[in-house]
Design an enzyme around this catalytic site. Structure first.
Site, PDB file in Angstrom:
ATOM      1  N   ASP A   6       0.560   5.023  -2.547  1.00 12.52           N
ATOM      2  CA  ASP A   6      -0.125   5.687  -1.441  1.00 12.52           C
ATOM      3  C   ASP A   6       0.601   6.929  -0.954  1.00 12.52           C
ATOM      4  O   ASP A   6      -0.020   7.928  -0.636  1.00 12.52           O
ATOM      5  CB  ASP A   6      -0.358   4.718  -0.278  1.00 12.52           C
ATOM      6  CG  ASP A   6       0.903   4.021   0.210  1.00 12.52           C
ATOM      7  OD1 ASP A   6       1.999   4.295  -0.324  1.00 12.52           O
ATOM      8  OD2 ASP A   6       0.798   3.186   1.124  1.00 12.52           O
ATOM      9  N   ASP A   9       7.546   9.744  -0.601  1.00  5.92           N
ATOM     10  CA  ASP A   9       8.541  10.383   0.257  1.00  5.92           C
ATOM     11  C   ASP A   9       9.771  10.619  -0.594  1.00  5.92           C
ATOM     12  O   ASP A   9       9.778  11.549  -1.377  1.00  5.92           O
ATOM     13  CB  ASP A   9       8.791   9.614   1.564  1.00  5.92           C
ATOM     14  CG  ASP A   9       8.823   8.106   1.390  1.00  5.92           C
ATOM     15  OD1 ASP A   9       9.261   7.616   0.346  1.00  5.92           O
ATOM     16  OD2 ASP A   9       8.416   7.414   2.325  1.00  5.92           O
ATOM     17  N   LYS A  37       4.885  13.409   1.252  1.00  5.58           N
ATOM     18  CA  LYS A  37       5.526  13.752   2.514  1.00  5.58           C
ATOM     19  C   LYS A  37       6.216  15.100   2.372  1.00  5.58           C
ATOM     20  O   LYS A  37       6.821  15.399   1.354  1.00  5.58           O
ATOM     21  CB  LYS A  37       6.536  12.675   2.902  1.00  5.58           C
ATOM     22  CG  LYS A  37       6.966  12.772   4.346  1.00  5.58           C
ATOM     23  CD  LYS A  37       7.691  11.556   4.804  1.00  5.58           C
ATOM     24  CE  LYS A  37       6.701  10.480   5.198  1.00  5.58           C
ATOM     25  NZ  LYS A  37       7.348   9.371   5.913  1.00  5.58           N
ATOM     26  N   VAL A  60       3.118   7.893   8.772  1.00  5.03           N
ATOM     27  CA  VAL A  60       1.676   8.119   8.684  1.00  5.03           C
ATOM     28  C   VAL A  60       0.946   6.813   8.397  1.00  5.03           C
ATOM     29  O   VAL A  60       1.512   5.883   7.822  1.00  5.03           O
ATOM     30  CB  VAL A  60       1.321   9.180   7.612  1.00  5.03           C
ATOM     31  CG1 VAL A  60       1.905  10.528   7.981  1.00  5.03           C
ATOM     32  CG2 VAL A  60       1.795   8.768   6.244  1.00  5.03           C
ATOM     33  N   ASP A  66      -0.635   1.280   6.496  1.00  4.74           N
ATOM     34  CA  ASP A  66      -0.666   0.650   7.809  1.00  4.74           C
ATOM     35  C   ASP A  66       0.556   1.006   8.649  1.00  4.74           C
ATOM     36  O   ASP A  66       1.547   1.521   8.144  1.00  4.74           O
ATOM     37  CB  ASP A  66      -0.759  -0.870   7.671  1.00  4.74           C
ATOM     38  CG  ASP A  66       0.507  -1.481   7.113  1.00  4.74           C
ATOM     39  OD1 ASP A  66       1.417  -1.767   7.911  1.00  4.74           O
ATOM     40  OD2 ASP A  66       0.591  -1.668   5.887  1.00  4.74           O
ATOM     41  N   ARG A  72      -4.803   0.218   8.935  1.00  5.79           N
ATOM     42  CA  ARG A  72      -4.986   0.486   7.513  1.00  5.79           C
ATOM     43  C   ARG A  72      -6.426   0.902   7.222  1.00  5.79           C
ATOM     44  O   ARG A  72      -6.694   1.671   6.322  1.00  5.79           O
ATOM     45  CB  ARG A  72      -4.626  -0.778   6.725  1.00  5.79           C
ATOM     46  CG  ARG A  72      -4.823  -0.707   5.249  1.00  5.79           C
ATOM     47  CD  ARG A  72      -4.556  -2.039   4.565  1.00  5.79           C
ATOM     48  NE  ARG A  72      -3.312  -2.653   4.936  1.00  5.79           N
ATOM     49  CZ  ARG A  72      -2.160  -2.467   4.295  1.00  5.79           C
ATOM     50  NH1 ARG A  72      -2.129  -1.693   3.242  1.00  5.79           N
ATOM     51  NH2 ARG A  72      -1.069  -3.064   4.692  1.00  5.79           N
TER      52      ARG A  72
END
Length: 86
Positions: A6, A9, A37, A60, A66, A72
């Site tokens: 998802d 980072d 990110k 986020v 979530d 979510r």
């Protein structure tokens, strides 16, 4: 193998998943992420494919991500205010 995540980072999860697939014998491992990110490139691994959605360097949530097991289901991506991240 295709690994889908998802958010990218630092890339720790994506890197670990890629390595596990390789250890299990995958001849090729491609990675894809929904969001990236906004971090300096030197601080993270890169995905092979991305939606191009760049999010701020904050927590986020929404669109499957979530916050404390909530939100979510939201149909947009939101970021916590900086002051709420302490």
């Amino acid at each position: 193998a295709i690994v889908i995540d998802d958010i990218l980072d630092e890339g720790l999860t994506l890197t670990a998943a890629r390595e596990m697939c390789q250890e299990l014998g995958a001849r090729q491992v491609l990675t894809a992420v929904l969001t990236v990110k906004d971090l300096p490139l030197a601080e993270r691994a890169e995905a092979d494919f991305s939606s191009g959605i760049v999010v701020p360097d904050r927590y986020v949530f929404g669109c499957g991500m979530d916050y404390n097991e909530q939100w979510r289901h939201l149909d947009a991506i939101y970021a916590l205010p900086e002051e709420a991240q302490a």
